[in-house]
Motif scaffolding. Sequence first.
Motif, PDB file in Angstrom:
ATOM      1  N   ASP A  29       0.797  -1.224   0.000  1.00  0.00           N
ATOM      2  CA  ASP A  29       0.000   0.000   0.000  1.00  0.00           C
ATOM      3  C   ASP A  29       0.834   1.281   0.000  1.00  0.00           C
ATOM      4  O   ASP A  29       0.320   2.351   0.318  1.00  0.00           O
ATOM      5  N   ASP A  44      -5.531  -0.916   3.097  1.00  0.00           N
ATOM      6  CA  ASP A  44      -4.527  -1.364   4.052  1.00  0.00           C
ATOM      7  C   ASP A  44      -4.129  -2.776   3.647  1.00  0.00           C
ATOM      8  O   ASP A  44      -4.957  -3.682   3.630  1.00  0.00           O
ATOM      9  N   TYR A 115      -9.645   0.264   3.998  1.00  0.00           N
ATOM     10  CA  TYR A 115      -9.235   0.899   5.257  1.00  0.00           C
ATOM     11  C   TYR A 115     -10.286   1.932   5.598  1.00  0.00           C
ATOM     12  O   TYR A 115     -10.073   3.132   5.473  1.00  0.00           O
ATOM     13  N   GLN A 117     -11.391   3.078   8.202  1.00  0.00           N
ATOM     14  CA  GLN A 117     -11.151   3.986   9.327  1.00  0.00           C
ATOM     15  C   GLN A 117     -10.982   5.410   8.802  1.00  0.00           C
ATOM     16  O   GLN A 117     -11.322   6.369   9.465  1.00  0.00           O
ATOM     17  N   TYR A 118     -10.450   5.539   7.590  1.00  0.00           N
ATOM     18  CA  TYR A 118     -10.190   6.854   7.005  1.00  0.00           C
ATOM     19  C   TYR A 118     -11.050   7.175   5.789  1.00  0.00           C
ATOM     20  O   TYR A 118     -11.309   8.324   5.502  1.00  0.00           O
ATOM     21  N   ARG A 143      -6.106  -8.647  10.214  1.00  0.00           N
ATOM     22  CA  ARG A 143      -6.163  -7.336   9.564  1.00  0.00           C
ATOM     23  C   ARG A 143      -4.846  -6.603   9.849  1.00  0.00           C
ATOM     24  O   ARG A 143      -4.345  -6.642  10.969  1.00  0.00           O
ATOM     25  N   GLU A 145      -3.919  -3.609  10.434  1.00  0.00           N
ATOM     26  CA  GLU A 145      -3.857  -2.652  11.542  1.00  0.00           C
ATOM     27  C   GLU A 145      -3.680  -3.369  12.881  1.00  0.00           C
ATOM     28  O   GLU A 145      -2.972  -2.885  13.768  1.00  0.00           O
TER      29      GLU A 145
END
Length: 153
Positions: A29, A44, A115, A117-118, A143, A145
Motif C-alpha cells: 500500500d 490497508d 481501510y 477507518q479513514y 487485519r 492494523e
Amino acid sequence: MMKKISFILLLLAWGSFSAEAKIKVVDGDSIFIGETEIRLQGIDAPEYYQNCYDANKREYRCGDRAYKALLSLVNEDVYCKKVSEDYYKRTVAICYSAEKDINREMVRQGWAVAYDQYADIYVEEEKYAKKNKKGIWQGKFMRPEFYRALEKE
C-alpha cells in the motif's frame, strides 16, 4: 480575487504526481515516485513480513504477495492524485496505472482490505474479494492494523 488565486495555487500544489521520476513499490500500500512517499488512500495491505493462511491452512507470506500484486499493477505510466498528508508526512493519494485505480484493484484482488477507518470508498471491492475468496480472503489472516499493533508490543 486574491482568495481565488490562492485556492487555485493550492489545488495545483495538491495536484497529481506522475511517474516521470523513478518509481519504487515499498509494500502492498505504499510507493515512492521520485522522493515522494505515497500511501495509497483507503486501503490497508498486509505488512511485508506478515504471514497468513491459505485455504488449506498452510502459512504463506501474504505481505510479500501483496507487495508483488502492487508491483504488477504499477507501470511506468502511474500517476497519483493527492488526497491529503498523513501523520508521518506521507502523501495520501489515489493512484492510477493503465487507466485503472490501483488502490481499488488491490482490494478487489484481495491483497488489501478497505481501510474504512479513514475512507469507505473500497468497501464494495472488499465484499467482492471476500465473497470470491480472493487473495488473503482465501483463508485466514489478521487485519494489517491489528498486526501492526501487536508488532509494536
